[in-house]
Enzyme design. Structure first.
Site, PDB file in Angstrom:
ATOM      1  N   LYS A 152      53.498  -9.252  -9.264  1.00  0.00           N
ATOM      2  CA  LYS A 152      54.471  -8.155  -9.111  1.00  0.00           C
ATOM      3  C   LYS A 152      54.210  -7.402  -7.820  1.00  0.00           C
ATOM      4  CE  LYS A 152      55.183  -7.134 -13.971  1.00  0.00           C
ATOM      5  NZ  LYS A 152      54.508  -6.425 -15.020  1.00  0.00           N
ATOM      6  N   ASN A 167      33.334  -8.196  -3.231  1.00  0.00           N
ATOM      7  CA  ASN A 167      33.886  -9.508  -2.922  1.00  0.00           C
ATOM      8  C   ASN A 167      32.882 -10.217  -2.005  1.00  0.00           C
ATOM      9  OD1 ASN A 167      34.318  -8.611  -0.286  1.00  0.00           O
ATOM     10  ND2 ASN A 167      36.450  -8.039  -0.689  1.00  0.00           N
ATOM     11  N   ASP A 198      41.361  -3.905  -7.575  1.00  0.00           N
ATOM     12  CA  ASP A 198      41.247  -2.651  -8.343  1.00  0.00           C
ATOM     13  C   ASP A 198      41.550  -2.904  -9.820  1.00  0.00           C
ATOM     14  OD1 ASP A 198      40.850  -1.457  -5.867  1.00  0.00           O
ATOM     15  OD2 ASP A 198      42.988  -1.032  -5.614  1.00  0.00           O
ATOM     16  N   SER A 244      40.333 -17.262  -5.124  1.00  0.00           N
ATOM     17  CA  SER A 244      40.787 -18.403  -5.933  1.00  0.00           C
ATOM     18  C   SER A 244      39.614 -19.176  -6.553  1.00  0.00           C
ATOM     19  CB  SER A 244      41.633 -19.337  -5.075  1.00  0.00           C
ATOM     20  OG  SER A 244      40.819 -19.830  -4.028  1.00  0.00           O
TER      21      SER A 244
HETATM   22  O1  RIB Z   1      43.283  -1.721  -3.018  1.00  0.00           O
HETATM   23  C1  RIB Z   1      44.612  -1.403  -2.707  1.00  0.00           C
HETATM   24  C2  RIB Z   1      44.701  -0.016  -2.147  1.00  0.00           C
HETATM   25  O2  RIB Z   1      44.023   0.032  -0.919  1.00  0.00           O
HETATM   26  C3  RIB Z   1      46.091   0.449  -1.848  1.00  0.00           C
HETATM   27  O3  RIB Z   1      46.721   1.045  -2.959  1.00  0.00           O
HETATM   28  C4  RIB Z   1      45.905   1.377  -0.659  1.00  0.00           C
HETATM   29  O4  RIB Z   1      46.138   2.720  -0.934  1.00  0.00           O
HETATM   30  C5  RIB Z   1      44.491   1.141  -0.164  1.00  0.00           C
HETATM   31  O5  RIB Z   1      43.668   2.172  -0.442  1.00  0.00           O
END
Ligand code: RIB
Length: 297
Positions: A276, A179, A243, A214
């Site tokens: 969500k 990022n 992720d 954004s």
């Molecule tokens: O990127 C989100 C994640 O960061 C979460 O699921 C938490 O466990 C942290 O590692």
């Protein structure tokens, strides 16, 4: 082509709060939930929505058995998910009314990697396989070196940012996903356009994605510069959105899907995930992503 995700596995404890707690303040949470998370686990789930050959490698404690079951239920191979005497990694997550979060991590078993385990893992994989890494486990340098020697293609999402991240050997990385803050921390440069130039000149072979919230994202390689706008959605919980983007982009990119299509799919998937609650549980499947119709920002 196997995708090996050597990464964290966390028990995420979500507190739904009106606002993120301030120093010295005590507040009440509206709700509390325990879920499967960790940047590694979340990315494995997103990868597995797009690939049948995802291996999650890592460590859990006896309190984390449900996470191994969860990974298995998502079609992810857990042969290299080791049991440790330590507690499983934990993340204490506050999510406020605007869907923003803040996270406190307990590394736990995620830091139980040792040379023997890493060597054993790589003896099962071969040149051309893909290794995906985040920055929530120990022995990152050793893992990168062994995978590189073996001829694996290395994908790195150096999140969360730490001092060590600045010292990784980026010459060995095939695809880097960062990022804005991570890009700036690695290069030491503030301006994004200057960052693009820095990475291109310093690591000409590196493929790079900079995500800009954004403002969308940018893919940069030796010959290409492709910009992708973000989609407009109502944010409920942004945990795991990065992720989701990583897993969707990586799985499609190494399948040979065109980069602009990979960016669009990853952007749609991460936009859907913020609508969500939760991290891994909010990652959409391919059908939902393909049917997603929203305006670009
Ligand atoms: O990127 C989100 C994640 O960061 C979460 O699921 C938490 O466990 C942290 O590692």
């Amino acid at each position: 082509m196997k995708i090996i995700n050597f990464g964290s596995v966390n028990i995420d404890i979500f507190f739904a709060v009106e606002h993120i707690v301030r120093p010295g303040e005590t507040i009440s949470a509206r709700d509390i939930e325990r879920r499967a998370g960790g940047k590694g686990l979340n990315q494995s789930v997103a990868l597995a929505k797009n690939s049948d050959e995802v291996y999650h490698v890592g460590n859990i404690g006896s309190d984390g058995e449900f996470l191994a079951d969860y990974l298995g239920s998502q079609g992810i191979n857990t042969d290299f998910l080791r049991k440790s005497d330590n507690l499983t990694g934990n993340a204490l997550i506050q999510v406020d009314d605007a869907g923003e979060n803040c996270i406190v991590l307990y590394k736990g078993a995620n830091f139980d990697n040792d040379k023997d385990f890493i060597d054993e893992v790589f003896s099962y994989f071969a040149k051309g396989d893909i290794l995906v890494l985040q920055n929530e486990i120990n022995m990152m340098d050793y893992i990168i070196d062994r995978a590189y020697e073996k001829g694996l293609k290395i994908v790195l999402n150096p999140s969360p940012i730490t001092e060590e991240v600045k010292k990784f050997d980026y010459e060995k990385i095939d695809l880097l996903l960062v990022n804005e803050h991570e890009a700036k921390a690695i290069s030491g440069i503030d301006d994004i356009e200057e960052n693009i130039e820095y990475f291109r000149k310093t690591y000409p072979k590196l493929k790079l994605i900079i995500t800009l919230g954004s403002k969308g994202s940018i893919y940069i390689s030796e010959n290409d510069l492709i910009r992708q706008d973000a989609y407009k959605v109502e944010a409920i919980d942004s945990t795991g959105a990065g992720d989701t983007f990583t897993g969707y982009f990586v799985a499609n990119f190494y399948k040979g899907v065109d980069v602009d299509k990979c960016l669009d799919l990853a952007t749609k998937a991460s936009a859907l995930s913020v609508t969500k609650k939760g991290a891994s549980g909010s990652i959409p499947n391919q059908e939902e992503v393909i049917n997603f119709k929203k305006e670009l920002i």
